[in-house]
Design a protein around this motif. Structure first.
Motif, PDB file in Angstrom:
ATOM      1  N   HIS A 110       0.834  -1.205   0.000  1.00 42.89           N
ATOM      2  CA  HIS A 110       0.000   0.000   0.000  1.00 42.89           C
ATOM      3  C   HIS A 110       0.871   1.259   0.000  1.00 42.89           C
ATOM      4  O   HIS A 110       0.624   2.201  -0.759  1.00 42.89           O
ATOM      5  N   ASN A 111       1.893   1.282   0.839  1.00 50.59           N
ATOM      6  CA  ASN A 111       2.766   2.457   0.943  1.00 50.59           C
ATOM      7  C   ASN A 111       3.627   2.653  -0.298  1.00 50.59           C
ATOM      8  O   ASN A 111       4.026   3.773  -0.606  1.00 50.59           O
ATOM      9  N   ALA A 112       3.915   1.595  -1.022  1.00 54.00           N
ATOM     10  CA  ALA A 112       4.754   1.699  -2.211  1.00 54.00           C
ATOM     11  C   ALA A 112       4.073   2.510  -3.317  1.00 54.00           C
ATOM     12  O   ALA A 112       4.738   3.026  -4.204  1.00 54.00           O
ATOM     13  N   ARG A 113       2.774   2.650  -3.237  1.00 53.12           N
ATOM     14  CA  ARG A 113       2.029   3.368  -4.276  1.00 53.12           C
ATOM     15  C   ARG A 113       2.080   4.888  -4.109  1.00 53.12           C
ATOM     16  O   ARG A 113       1.697   5.614  -5.008  1.00 53.12           O
ATOM     17  N   ASP A 114       2.500   5.353  -2.923  1.00 52.43           N
ATOM     18  CA  ASP A 114       2.520   6.791  -2.663  1.00 52.43           C
ATOM     19  C   ASP A 114       3.668   7.074  -1.693  1.00 52.43           C
ATOM     20  O   ASP A 114       3.649   6.626  -0.549  1.00 52.43           O
ATOM     21  N   ALA A 115       4.651   7.834  -2.150  1.00 47.80           N
ATOM     22  CA  ALA A 115       5.864   8.080  -1.360  1.00 47.80           C
ATOM     23  C   ALA A 115       5.610   8.859  -0.079  1.00 47.80           C
ATOM     24  O   ALA A 115       6.452   8.859   0.820  1.00 47.80           O
ATOM     25  N   THR A 116       4.458   9.507   0.058  1.00 39.08           N
ATOM     26  CA  THR A 116       4.185  10.266   1.281  1.00 39.08           C
ATOM     27  C   THR A 116       3.614   9.398   2.401  1.00 39.08           C
ATOM     28  O   THR A 116       3.633   9.795   3.557  1.00 39.08           O
ATOM     29  N   ARG A 117       3.119   8.218   2.086  1.00 33.79           N
ATOM     30  CA  ARG A 117       2.505   7.365   3.105  1.00 33.79           C
ATOM     31  C   ARG A 117       3.487   6.893   4.180  1.00 33.79           C
ATOM     32  O   ARG A 117       3.153   6.943   5.366  1.00 33.79           O
ATOM     33  N   PRO A 118       4.702   6.440   3.817  1.00 33.41           N
ATOM     34  CA  PRO A 118       5.635   6.048   4.878  1.00 33.41           C
ATOM     35  C   PRO A 118       5.991   7.227   5.788  1.00 33.41           C
ATOM     36  O   PRO A 118       6.174   7.055   6.989  1.00 33.41           O
ATOM     37  N   LEU A 119       6.062   8.429   5.216  1.00 29.65           N
ATOM     38  CA  LEU A 119       6.367   9.603   6.031  1.00 29.65           C
ATOM     39  C   LEU A 119       5.258   9.871   7.035  1.00 29.65           C
ATOM     40  O   LEU A 119       5.507  10.279   8.175  1.00 29.65           O
ATOM     41  N   ALA A 120       4.011   9.645   6.635  1.00 27.91           N
ATOM     42  CA  ALA A 120       2.876   9.847   7.532  1.00 27.91           C
ATOM     43  C   ALA A 120       2.940   8.862   8.703  1.00 27.91           C
ATOM     44  O   ALA A 120       2.630   9.227   9.843  1.00 27.91           O
ATOM     45  N   ILE A 121       3.337   7.621   8.431  1.00 30.14           N
ATOM     46  CA  ILE A 121       3.455   6.629   9.512  1.00 30.14           C
ATOM     47  C   ILE A 121       4.497   7.070  10.520  1.00 30.14           C
ATOM     48  O   ILE A 121       4.332   6.905  11.725  1.00 30.14           O
ATOM     49  N   LEU A 122       5.572   7.689  10.036  1.00 24.82           N
ATOM     50  CA  LEU A 122       6.646   8.149  10.922  1.00 24.82           C
ATOM     51  C   LEU A 122       6.373   9.550  11.472  1.00 24.82           C
ATOM     52  O   LEU A 122       7.206  10.118  12.163  1.00 24.82           O
ATOM     53  N   ALA A 123       5.194  10.123  11.163  1.00 17.69           N
ATOM     54  CA  ALA A 123       4.802  11.458  11.609  1.00 17.69           C
ATOM     55  C   ALA A 123       5.774  12.520  11.115  1.00 17.69           C
ATOM     56  O   ALA A 123       6.123  13.464  11.832  1.00 17.69           O
ATOM     57  N   ILE A 124       6.237  12.362   9.869  1.00 17.46           N
ATOM     58  CA  ILE A 124       7.104  13.350   9.234  1.00 17.46           C
ATOM     59  C   ILE A 124       6.257  14.102   8.212  1.00 17.46           C
ATOM     60  O   ILE A 124       5.717  13.484   7.287  1.00 17.46           O
ATOM     61  N   PRO A 125       6.124  15.422   8.368  1.00 18.91           N
ATOM     62  CA  PRO A 125       5.259  16.178   7.439  1.00 18.91           C
ATOM     63  C   PRO A 125       5.814  16.225   6.025  1.00 18.91           C
ATOM     64  O   PRO A 125       6.908  16.068   5.718  1.00 18.91           O
TER      65      PRO A 125
END
Length: 125
Positions: A110-125
């Protein structure tokens, strides 16, 4: 126990493990054996159970690494690279579990489809 075939072994342990397959809705029973160098005086059954459960927590992490990241087939074998990659994989697994995700492979896809998703999990804006 002089007749154990493992040098230094003082106890042989038999315990039953119940495993629930949530998808199939079935519970299976498995008998597991272990040997230990801890004497009966040094380790109670409750302590041995705790040690075994702790070991299986580690094995569960390795299982995710082996199945999701194909760690066993990695060709990285020199220097610090294998340890560094294992650290990154464990960090990813830990971050996903801390965020409440347990199906690691599905979340990675799921996260591989959008590069911003892993950042959201790590709470990185």
């Amino acid at each position: 126990m002089n007749n154990l075939l493992f040098p230094g072994a003082l106890q042989a342990i038999e315990f039953k493990r119940h495993r629930a397959n949530r998808r199939a809705g079935k519970v299976s029973l498995k008998t597991v054996y272990a040997v230990t160098s801890l004497s009966a005086e040094r380790a109670t059954p409750a302590q041995l159970t705790s040690l075994i459960r702790g070991h299986w927590r580690i094995e569960a992490l390795h299982h995710v690494g082996d199945t999701t990241f194909a760690e066993d087939t990695s060709q990285l074998r020199t220097g610090n690279t294998p340890r560094a990659m294992a650290t990154w994989r464990n960090l990813a697994i830990g971050a996903l579990r801390t965020a409440g995700h347990h199906a690691v492979a599905a979340v990675l896809r799921h996260n591989a489809r959008d590069a911003t998703r892993p950042l959201a999990i790590l709470a990185i804006p």
